[in-house]
Design an enzyme around this catalytic site. Sequence first.
Site: not given
Ligand code: GUN
Length: 287
Positions: A53, A97, A120
């Site tokens: 990311k 995350q 998100d």
């Molecule tokens: N863990 C797995 N997929 C995601 C996501 O799209 N966003 C976040 N914050 N955590 C995740």
Amino acid sequence: MTAQILDGKALADELRASFKARVAALTQKGHRPGLVVILVGEDPASQVYVRNKVSACEAAGLYSEKIVYPADVAPAVVLQKIAELNAAPNIHGILVQLPLPPHFDEKAVLEAISAAKDVDGFHAENVGALAQGNPRFIPCTPYGVVKLLEKSGIELAGKEAVVIGRSNIVGKPMALLLLNAGATVTVCHSRTRDLAFHTRRADVLVAAIGKPRFVTAEMVKPGAVVIDVGINRLPPEAGGKLCGDVDFEGVKEVARALTPVPGGVGPMTITMLLANTIEAAEREAGR
Ligand code: GUN
């Protein structure tokens, strides 16, 4: 029949190229989009996702910062950091995350993020807006799936759509997006009786289960569109490769269109995170 392969990598590259001008325009006006990613603990998969990311942000010209806490950090420390970031004018997106360690109240952390910076789309306010059909931030993975379907000219209105998985990250928002697009939606999950009965009726089948090669050809209606959201690592004795929730080799002989793993939904997820962060900066710049 051999399915059309839906190339998420190519669309992700195309979209990311189109972001450059928007990022440059914002930066020139003093609103360079900024994303902070918070990681708690040392889960290896999460470490890879967070690294990807941050590097995607950098490649697209965004400001990006990673904040890592040890697994035993006090939740108050993370909440305090989120409060600071909510007030920071150079930060437009905040992402924590998931999953968080068990001593965290995940919901409380997600609700602490300002809804205007919730790139998100996990804040209750943004989930509610999506459920009402007026989305503000759409969760990145299902958003990427919809973009890929759109790009591939796959019509959703009037179709039977089946989603396997009911997570807040993928399954539920995916179902809402398909519903908003006019599909008739069924959500299946671990307690569903006779899963194959449902999947065999699907014109569009989305698999977000987390089990390698779970969806086999016998579960798929001939001519269906199959979207594989899974990213599973096979054990070393099976080659250690990445594979999806769909048995690609079998299903490609039955489906009309299919996403590969890797190179399907995965690259779209991070692309839509960039899109949401740029969108957040544009909204802020326009205020
Ligand atoms: N863990 C797995 N997929 C995601 C996501 O799209 N966003 C976040 N914050 N955590 C995740």
